[in-house]
Design a protein around this motif. Structure first.
Motif, mmCIF file in Angstrom:
data_model
loop_
_atom_site.group_PDB
_atom_site.id
_atom_site.type_symbol
_atom_site.label_atom_id
_atom_site.label_comp_id
_atom_site.label_asym_id
_atom_site.label_seq_id
_atom_site.Cartn_x
_atom_site.Cartn_y
_atom_site.Cartn_z
ATOM 1 N N GLY A 196 0.788 -1.238 0.000
ATOM 2 C CA GLY A 196 0.000 0.000 0.000
ATOM 3 C C GLY A 196 0.818 1.284 0.000
ATOM 4 O O GLY A 196 0.266 2.377 0.116
ATOM 5 N N LEU A 197 2.146 1.153 -0.159
ATOM 6 C CA LEU A 197 2.981 2.357 -0.170
ATOM 7 C C LEU A 197 2.573 3.316 -1.296
ATOM 8 O O LEU A 197 2.444 4.525 -1.083
ATOM 9 N N GLY A 198 2.393 2.763 -2.490
ATOM 10 C CA GLY A 198 2.078 3.597 -3.659
ATOM 11 C C GLY A 198 0.866 4.484 -3.409
ATOM 12 O O GLY A 198 0.959 5.720 -3.447
ATOM 13 N N PRO A 199 -0.300 3.884 -3.134
ATOM 14 C CA PRO A 199 -1.486 4.732 -2.924
ATOM 15 C C PRO A 199 -1.348 5.678 -1.742
ATOM 16 O O PRO A 199 -1.888 6.787 -1.774
ATOM 17 N N LEU A 200 -0.608 5.270 -0.708
ATOM 18 C CA LEU A 200 -0.432 6.165 0.448
ATOM 19 C C LEU A 200 0.275 7.447 0.008
ATOM 20 O O LEU A 200 -0.120 8.563 0.368
ATOM 21 N N GLY A 201 1.322 7.284 -0.797
ATOM 22 C CA GLY A 201 2.061 8.450 -1.284
ATOM 23 C C GLY A 201 1.239 9.265 -2.268
ATOM 24 O O GLY A 201 1.212 10.503 -2.192
ATOM 25 N N VAL A 202 0.560 8.576 -3.178
ATOM 26 C CA VAL A 202 -0.228 9.286 -4.194
ATOM 27 C C VAL A 202 -1.356 10.075 -3.523
ATOM 28 O O VAL A 202 -1.618 11.238 -3.859
ATOM 29 N N GLN A 203 -1.990 9.453 -2.542
ATOM 30 C CA GLN A 203 -3.062 10.124 -1.796
ATOM 31 C C GLN A 203 -2.517 11.404 -1.131
ATOM 32 O O GLN A 203 -3.120 12.467 -1.194
ATOM 33 N N LYS A 204 -1.325 11.292 -0.537
ATOM 34 C CA LYS A 204 -0.715 12.467 0.123
ATOM 35 C C LYS A 204 -0.381 13.529 -0.930
ATOM 36 O O LYS A 204 -0.562 14.730 -0.707
ATOM 37 N N GLY A 205 0.104 13.076 -2.065
ATOM 38 C CA GLY A 205 0.476 14.012 -3.129
ATOM 39 C C GLY A 205 -0.720 14.844 -3.582
ATOM 40 O O GLY A 205 -0.634 16.075 -3.685
ATOM 41 N N PHE A 206 -1.843 14.191 -3.832
ATOM 42 C CA PHE A 206 -3.024 14.939 -4.281
ATOM 43 C C PHE A 206 -3.509 15.887 -3.181
ATOM 44 O O PHE A 206 -3.961 16.999 -3.453
ATOM 45 N N LEU A 224 -9.959 16.055 -4.946
ATOM 46 C CA LEU A 224 -9.145 14.854 -4.713
ATOM 47 C C LEU A 224 -9.743 13.715 -5.526
ATOM 48 O O LEU A 224 -10.969 13.594 -5.587
ATOM 49 N N PRO A 225 -8.909 12.876 -6.103
ATOM 50 C CA PRO A 225 -9.487 11.727 -6.815
ATOM 51 C C PRO A 225 -9.900 10.648 -5.823
ATOM 52 O O PRO A 225 -9.371 10.585 -4.716
ATOM 53 N N ALA A 226 -10.842 9.812 -6.245
ATOM 54 C CA ALA A 226 -11.116 8.598 -5.469
ATOM 55 C C ALA A 226 -9.986 7.622 -5.783
ATOM 56 O O ALA A 226 -9.584 7.493 -6.940
ATOM 57 N N ILE A 227 -9.458 6.989 -4.747
ATOM 58 C CA ILE A 227 -8.325 6.069 -4.952
ATOM 59 C C ILE A 227 -8.854 4.637 -4.895
ATOM 60 O O ILE A 227 -9.442 4.234 -3.882
ATOM 61 N N ALA A 228 -8.663 3.897 -5.977
ATOM 62 C CA ALA A 228 -9.089 2.487 -5.990
ATOM 63 C C ALA A 228 -7.857 1.612 -5.789
ATOM 64 O O ALA A 228 -6.952 1.604 -6.619
ATOM 65 N N CYS A 229 -7.832 0.902 -4.662
ATOM 66 C CA CYS A 229 -6.698 0.032 -4.337
ATOM 67 C C CYS A 229 -7.105 -1.399 -4.668
ATOM 68 O O CYS A 229 -8.017 -1.946 -4.037
ATOM 69 N N ILE A 230 -6.432 -1.995 -5.633
ATOM 70 C CA ILE A 230 -6.860 -3.321 -6.094
ATOM 71 C C ILE A 230 -5.832 -4.382 -5.698
ATOM 72 O O ILE A 230 -4.642 -4.245 -5.988
ATOM 73 N N GLN A 231 -6.323 -5.428 -5.058
ATOM 74 C CA GLN A 231 -5.441 -6.525 -4.636
ATOM 75 C C GLN A 231 -5.779 -7.796 -5.411
ATOM 76 O O GLN A 231 -6.856 -7.913 -6.002
ATOM 77 N N THR A 232 -4.852 -8.725 -5.370
ATOM 78 C CA THR A 232 -5.160 -10.014 -5.977
ATOM 79 C C THR A 232 -5.943 -10.840 -4.944
ATOM 80 O O THR A 232 -5.636 -10.807 -3.743
ATOM 81 N N ALA A 233 -6.977 -11.552 -5.427
ATOM 82 C CA ALA A 233 -7.921 -12.195 -4.496
ATOM 83 C C ALA A 233 -7.226 -13.168 -3.537
ATOM 84 O O ALA A 233 -7.669 -13.348 -2.410
ATOM 85 N N GLY A 234 -6.123 -13.767 -3.987
ATOM 86 C CA GLY A 234 -5.418 -14.731 -3.139
ATOM 87 C C GLY A 234 -4.616 -14.081 -2.018
ATOM 88 O O GLY A 234 -4.046 -14.777 -1.167
ATOM 89 N N CYS A 235 -4.524 -12.759 -2.026
ATOM 90 C CA CYS A 235 -3.820 -12.054 -0.950
ATOM 91 C C CYS A 235 -4.443 -10.654 -0.847
ATOM 92 O O CYS A 235 -3.873 -9.680 -1.323
ATOM 93 N N ALA A 236 -5.632 -10.605 -0.260
ATOM 94 C CA ALA A 236 -6.390 -9.342 -0.271
ATOM 95 C C ALA A 236 -6.832 -8.929 1.134
ATOM 96 O O ALA A 236 -8.016 -8.681 1.377
ATOM 97 N N PRO A 237 -5.886 -8.805 2.069
ATOM 98 C CA PRO A 237 -6.303 -8.453 3.428
ATOM 99 C C PRO A 237 -7.010 -7.093 3.501
ATOM 100 O O PRO A 237 -7.945 -6.913 4.278
ATOM 101 N N MET A 238 -6.573 -6.140 2.663
ATOM 102 C CA MET A 238 -7.186 -4.806 2.725
ATOM 103 C C MET A 238 -8.612 -4.853 2.165
ATOM 104 O O MET A 238 -9.529 -4.274 2.742
ATOM 105 N N ALA A 239 -8.777 -5.526 1.024
ATOM 106 C CA ALA A 239 -10.113 -5.595 0.410
ATOM 107 C C ALA A 239 -11.089 -6.306 1.347
ATOM 108 O O ALA A 239 -12.252 -5.890 1.482
#
Ligand SMILES: Cc1ncc(COP(=O)(O)O)c(C=O)c1O
Length: 571
Positions: free
Chosen positions: A262-272, A284-299
């Motif tokens: 989640g580093l990428g979206p955290l930085g991008v969110q701060k940037g905007f 601010l844009p809506a940020i869609a964080c997409i995980q792979t279903a086999g490892c999706a703790p955030m989703a």
């Protein structure tokens, strides 16, 4: 300007002046700290400064945690193109899809930004030896920059990382430690190793330079969308036609990214957020964080409304790049910021897609847009397709998808075996003339034996999409008509094996074309697939009934669905 930067602790709120050697809060020891900048001043100065700087990551240096600019370690990071995905947009019925092409960074992934800023910060902090844990791309990027900066690097890689990527880390002179276990285990072992030896540890979302580096993606997108709206993309320009007092830059409605830690979206969110605080944008844009279903703790946590993600102990995915099982506090922060930035609805979401959908998206992007991405990047595109289909994304939304990494290191695993046709050149000893021999060898790849298809559509975008879908299959001779009259002429002359027909066209519309095709004994047997954006009335449906083989709605079918229909009708 550096003196005005503040490091603020997210736990005890303690704040101190920025200093590159600070890793933990001097008051409470927390590693969760954030840098704040003099936004009003930056908002006033930055546009003027930028007009004199090249389009790379360092043009935003006033918003980065470095004291000086370090051109000597630069590899040309940042400044990646924002590419309009016309075919994908036409297919999905969303014309404003843009791809932030991070494959074009020095080591082909968005982790170049993290490494460039991270290594510059290490230099300023006097670090000579560092440790990183990685699912591949982070280690590759840090290895390249550490090599330039003269920093010794230890990379702890989970054994799930493809061999080609491991070798790339090694070639830069990094000490590669292969950990047979999960990525979370590799991280723990790396942390212990760094602790025992007193070495600097790159901590992802808890390393301030890493988060700060990712902000530059947001900055670039805002600038690039503004340029596109002003110069090239008229429909985008219309959407963003601004009043006199408008801010300088514009933001997308949605930003999509594949997520592991989640580093990428955290930085991008701060940037905007910073652009808005500096008065350079107004949303601010809506940020869609997409995980792979086999490892999706955030989703999973998001769906259950939880602010802490339950770790996934054993990730079940082929996409090892995205195998962070325990995202820790990064998820909590991302979620909190999505919820606080918009009173009406969450400003973003977490979702997941199965590996197969990511592989499907990889092929779509390569075949329709000429963009070959690694499976981890394709997860974001599969997520986009999912959310468009679910109606969450509106047709007019401006969407930017981070294309985080290149396919190259994993192509052999995703392409399968039948990717080339073989032509065996005749041996020089054969008596016939070489010319004839070659022609004979080529005869089975020439097109005169292939089925022919006539594409009828008055819009260039739709014709191009259908042409591209059929071309990517390789086995059809294609004709195109941009109106009904032309369609009837070509049909009568060429007698194609299939017609793909639009309905709404000026003069002779699709219904008229169909009537005439069916009343001519020669063209009557040609099967017809109708591809239309029109909502059909019951009467119109009746008119088509019995005369066409399939009705497909524009914006609602995928490339392979059209191909399946075509294959069912022609050889
Ligand atoms: C190509 C690619 N995409 C996406 C990610 C996810 O990164 P994060 O969740 O840390 O932003 C990674 C992580 O290594 C990656 O290499």
């Amino acid at each position: 300007m550096s003196g005005q930067r503040i490091i603020e602790c997210l736990d005890c709120g303690h704040s101190i002046s920025f200093d590159p050697t600070i890793i933990a809060c001097p008051n409470c020891g927390s590693l969760w700290q954030e840098i704040r900048y003099p936004y009003a001043q930056i908002g006033a100065d930055l546009p003027g400064l930028l007009s004199q700087r090249p389009f790379d990551l360092w043009r935003y240096r006033e918003l980065l945690p470095i004291l000086e600019y370090h051109p000597s370690i630069s590899l040309g990071e940042g400044g990646t193109p924002l590419i309009h995905a016309r075919n994908l947009g036409t297919m999905l019925g969303c014309p404003h899809i843009y791809i932030k092409d991070e494959r074009q960074g020095p080591t082909n992934s968005f982790k170049d930004r993290q490494a460039a800023v991270g290594v510059a910060a290490m230099k300023e902090a006097g670090v000579a030896e560092a440790v990183v844990a990685s699912t591949g791309n982070v280690a590759i990027a840090f290895s390249a920059y550490a090599a330039r900066a003269g920093i010794k690097l230890w990379a702890f890689l989970t054994s799930l990382v493809p061999g080609d990527k491991m070798r790339e880390v090694a070639i830069y002179g990094t000490q590669v430690i292969q950990v047979t276990g999960s990525y979370d285990q590799a991280k723990k072992i790396a942390a212990e190793f760094a602790h025992q030896r007193g070495l600097y540890l790159e901590r992802g979302a808890r390393s301030m330079p890493s988060v700060e580096a990712m902000k530059t993606i947001a900055f670039e997108i805002a600038e690039q969308l503004t340029w596109l709206a002003q110069q090239e993309d008229h429909s985008l320009g219309e959407k963003f036609s601004q009043g006199e007092k408008a801010p300088h830059w514009i933001v997308p409605d949605w930003y999509f990214q594949s997520v592991s830690g989640g580093l990428g979206p955290l930085g991008v969110q701060k940037g905007f957020k910073e652009l808005k605080e500096a008065g350079l944008t107004d949303g601010l844009p809506a940020i869609a964080c997409i995980q792979t279903a086999g490892c999706a703790p955030m989703a999973h946590a998001w769906k259950q409304g939880l602010d802490t993600a339950e770790p996934v102990q054993s990730p079940r995915t082929h996409i090892s790049t995205l195998s962070t099982g325990d995202p820790g506090r990064t998820y909590t922060l991302l979620r909190q910021r999505m919820l606080e930035s918009n009173d009406l609805a969450p400003n973003g979401c977490f979702d997941s897609v199965p590996d197969e959908e990511a592989f499907r998206a990889m092929h779509i992007l390569a075949k329709l847009e000429g963009i070959s991405v690694e499976p981890a990047s394709a997860v974001a595109f599969a997520g986009l397709i999912k959310l468009v289909r679910a109606g969450l994304i509106k047709p007019k939304d401006v969407i930017v998808v981070n294309c985080t990494g290149h396919t190259m290191p994993v192509e052999s695993a995703v392409l399968g075996d039948n990717w080339a046709r073989n032509v065996i050149a005749p041996s020089a000893a054969v008596e016939e003339t070489p010319q004839e021999g070659l022609l004979a060898a080529l005869s089975h790849v020439t097109s005169d034996t292939f089925s022919s298809i006539l594409i009828v559509d008055d819009t260039e975008d739709a014709r191009r999409l259908i042409r591209r879908i059929l071309q990517s299959q390789g086995n059809y001779t294609l004709y195109e008509a941009e109106d009904g009259r032309q369609a009837l002429e070509i049909a009568a002359q060429k007698l194609p094996d299939l017609v793909i027909l639009d309905l709404m066209m000026p003069e002779i519309d699709g219904f008229g074309v169909l009537d005439q095709l069916k009343s001519n004994p020669q063209t009557q047997p040609i099967p017809v697939i109708v591809v239309t954006a029109k909502e059909l009335t019951p009467d119109e449906k009746k008119r088509l009934n019995g005369h066409i083989h399939k009705l497909m709605q524009k914006g609602e079918f995928m490339n392979d669905e059209l191909l399946d229909e075509v294959r069912a009708l022609v050889k």
